[in-house]
Design an enzyme around this catalytic site. Structure first.
Site, PDB file in Angstrom:
ATOM      1  N   LYS A 127       0.811  -1.075  -0.098  1.00  0.00           N
ATOM      2  CA  LYS A 127       0.120  -0.020  -0.106  1.00  0.00           C
ATOM      3  C   LYS A 127       0.686   1.249  -0.182  1.00  0.00           C
ATOM      4  O   LYS A 127       2.127   1.031   0.569  1.00  0.00           O
ATOM      5  CB  LYS A 127      -0.792  -0.010   1.392  1.00  0.00           C
ATOM      6  N   ASP A 167      -6.827   4.126  -4.808  1.00  0.00           N
ATOM      7  CA  ASP A 167      -7.301   3.713  -3.337  1.00  0.00           C
ATOM      8  C   ASP A 167      -8.484   5.249  -3.325  1.00  0.00           C
ATOM      9  O   ASP A 167      -8.666   6.103  -4.231  1.00  0.00           O
ATOM     10  CB  ASP A 167      -6.472   3.638  -2.265  1.00  0.00           C
ATOM     11  N   GLY A 239     -20.480   6.996   1.371  1.00  0.00           N
ATOM     12  CA  GLY A 239     -19.378   7.538   0.451  1.00  0.00           C
ATOM     13  C   GLY A 239     -20.092   7.695  -1.114  1.00  0.00           C
ATOM     14  O   GLY A 239     -21.181   7.197  -1.120  1.00  0.00           O
TER      15      GLY A 239
HETATM   16  O1  2IT Z   1      -7.909  -1.765  -1.079  1.00  0.00           O
HETATM   17  C1  2IT Z   1      -7.715  -2.168  -2.309  1.00  0.00           C
HETATM   18  O2  2IT Z   1      -7.768  -3.518  -2.589  1.00  0.00           O
HETATM   19  C2  2IT Z   1      -7.640  -1.233  -3.428  1.00  0.00           C
HETATM   20  N1  2IT Z   1      -7.280  -0.334  -3.132  1.00  0.00           N
HETATM   21  C3  2IT Z   1      -7.091  -1.996  -4.728  1.00  0.00           C
HETATM   22  C4  2IT Z   1      -5.749  -2.076  -4.936  1.00  0.00           C
HETATM   23  C5  2IT Z   1      -5.266  -2.579  -6.414  1.00  0.00           C
HETATM   24  O3  2IT Z   1      -4.208  -2.997  -6.591  1.00  0.00           O
HETATM   25  O4  2IT Z   1      -6.256  -2.725  -7.425  1.00  0.00           O
END
Ligand code: 2IT
Length: 450
Positions: A127, A167, A239
């Protein structure tokens, strides 16, 4: 925690990360689920698997310097947490939000590791993001920030090393600017170094919808298992970003009625159910960077009633879908939902519910499923985008949707296999945590002490 090894690992995590509440919350939930597994697998302790799983492989932290529309120089912090690559290259989104800090990104990277394992695809967990606040920023400012962010990050990512995506605060527009700068720096076209790309430059059809669609497929499987049907049921959604949009679209398509959406400013009640026109308008609300759900009521005054300061959880509904941010649904919210007769809650946001809220739902016999299972369709479709990029092909919407369906079905089956309790009820939290863990742990055991 009763198991001595689990307890020792958690005490160590607490001592080393005392100022990281979100990270500790995510680790505690997983470790609690794992106790029965750890009892049966002494090789986990012998190989320090839990200790190795709760520390990220590495974290990059960097300064991002950019110029705003007034010519003033601005700085933010950027991060990439490469959490675990036992089953594949690092994979996970980038979050741009003013509250981003190492605790938030470590919790998200930790969760991502297990979520990605559940997808059946070979992807490790990561992340990243920045404390850059997109609210009120112009398009040009967003572009300059994305370019400056990628200037620092580009050398640490790659098709076979680490593949970021979107994200909160990072959607198709931001992925475009990030990818543009990446390709310029790399001097070679790498098709699959980011996912969530545009349809003309390597993106997968249905990736924008996939998190929400996958979540609704999961809800359908969960309801079917309990002998229920989503048709005609009322749904509250928090949201109005990409995830809430996809979830609302699919909920309506499946015959449910979305009676509330919410934002940081309050809630919009929609007694007759959200329409497709309103769902489309969510996209404009998101790209305006105003971050106000009230805009929906301003645009559709006859259908929507806005109340400032209230959450979606104050509206009576059968099914609650948190689609915004971690810990957005607390114990008081859970009690309000229970009093209003809500009988199903599926986290579409990552760690959308506090532990106390989850406990309240589980004690009341509410069907509850955690984010790492429910929202895994997003990253799974990112995985499908990577496959299409490797093949230099684009699949049809039918093919992507069919695979997404299969993946959500498999995730549901894994939860049932590992989460069925002696009394026959299914603990989806335990099921998801154990199933994801088993895959990563097995891969780590087989690959030695690294
Ligand atoms: O929380 C998640 O799974 C995402 N933000 C997507 C991550 C992705 O690599 O598509």
């Amino acid at each position: 925690m009763k198991n001595a090894y689990v307890n020792r690992v958690f005490e160590r995590v607490k001592a080393k990360n005392a100022n990281e509440p979100e990270f500790l919350q995510a680790v505690q939930e997983v470790l609690e689920s794992l106790e029965p597994v750890v009892e049966k697998m002494p090789e986990l302790e012998k190989n320090a698997i839990l200790e190795r799983m709760v520390d990220p492989d590495r974290i990059f932290t960097f300064r991002v310097t950019w110029v705003d529309d007034n010519g003033a120089v601005q700085t933010n912090l950027g991060y990439r947490v490469q959490f675990n690559s036992a089953i594949g290259p690092y994979k996970g989104g980038l979050r741009f939000h003013k509250a981003v800090n190492p605790s938030m990104l470590k919790f998200l990277g930790f969760e991502q590791t297990f979520k990605n394992a559940l997808t059946t695809l070979p992807m490790g967990g990561a992340k990243g993001g920045s404390d850059f606040d997109p609210v009120g920023k112009s398009d040009a400012e967003i572009m300059r920030f994305c370019q400056a962010f990628m200037l620092e990050l580009w050398n640490n990512i790659g098709v076979d090393t680490d593949v970021p995506a979107g994200d909160v605060g990072v959607g198709g527009r931001e992925i475009g600017y990030l990818n543009g700068m990446y390709q310029k720096l790399a001097r070679k076209y790498h098709t699959g170094v980011l996912t969530g790309k545009g349809m003309t430059w390597g993106g997968s059809i249905l990736r924008p919808e996939a998190t929400g669609y996958g979540a609704l497929y999961f809800v359908e499987y969960m309801l079917a298992k309990a002998g229920k049907d989503i048709k005609g049921k009322t749904v509250a959604v928090s949201g109005f970003g990409n995830v809430a949009w996809g979830a609302s679209k699919k909920a309506v398509e499946l015959g449910a009625k979305v009676v509330a959406i919410s934002g940081p400013d309050g809630v919009c009640e929609i007694p007759n159910g959200i329409t497709n026109e309103m769902i489309d308008y969510m996209l404009e609300m998101r790209s305006s960077n105003r971050n106000k759900v009230e805009d929906m009521a301003t645009k559709f005054p006859a259908a929507c009633k806005f109340t400032a300061g209230k959450k979606a959880w104050s509206v009576k509904c059968d099914i609650a879908l948190p689609c915004a941010f971690q810990n957005e649904l607390n114990e008081a919210d859970a009690k309000e939902l229970l009093a209003n007769g809500t009988w199903c809650v599926a986290e579409v946001s990552n760690m959308g519910c506090t532990p106390e809220a989850i406990h309240a739902f589980q004690s009341a016999g509410v069907l509850f499923a955690p984010g790492k299972a429910v929202n895994a369709g997003g990253v799974a479709t990112s995985g499908l985008e990577m496959t299409q990029n490797c093949e230099h092909l684009s699949w049809t919407a039918e093919e992507v949707d069919e695979r997404l369906h299969q993946i959500m079905k498999s995730i549901h089956e894994q939860c049932v296999e590992h989460g069925t309790q002696p009394d026959g009820t299914i603990n989806y939290v335990n099921g998801a945590n154990i199933a994801g863990f088993m895959k990563v742990a097995q891969a780590m055991l087989e690959q030695g002490v690294v």
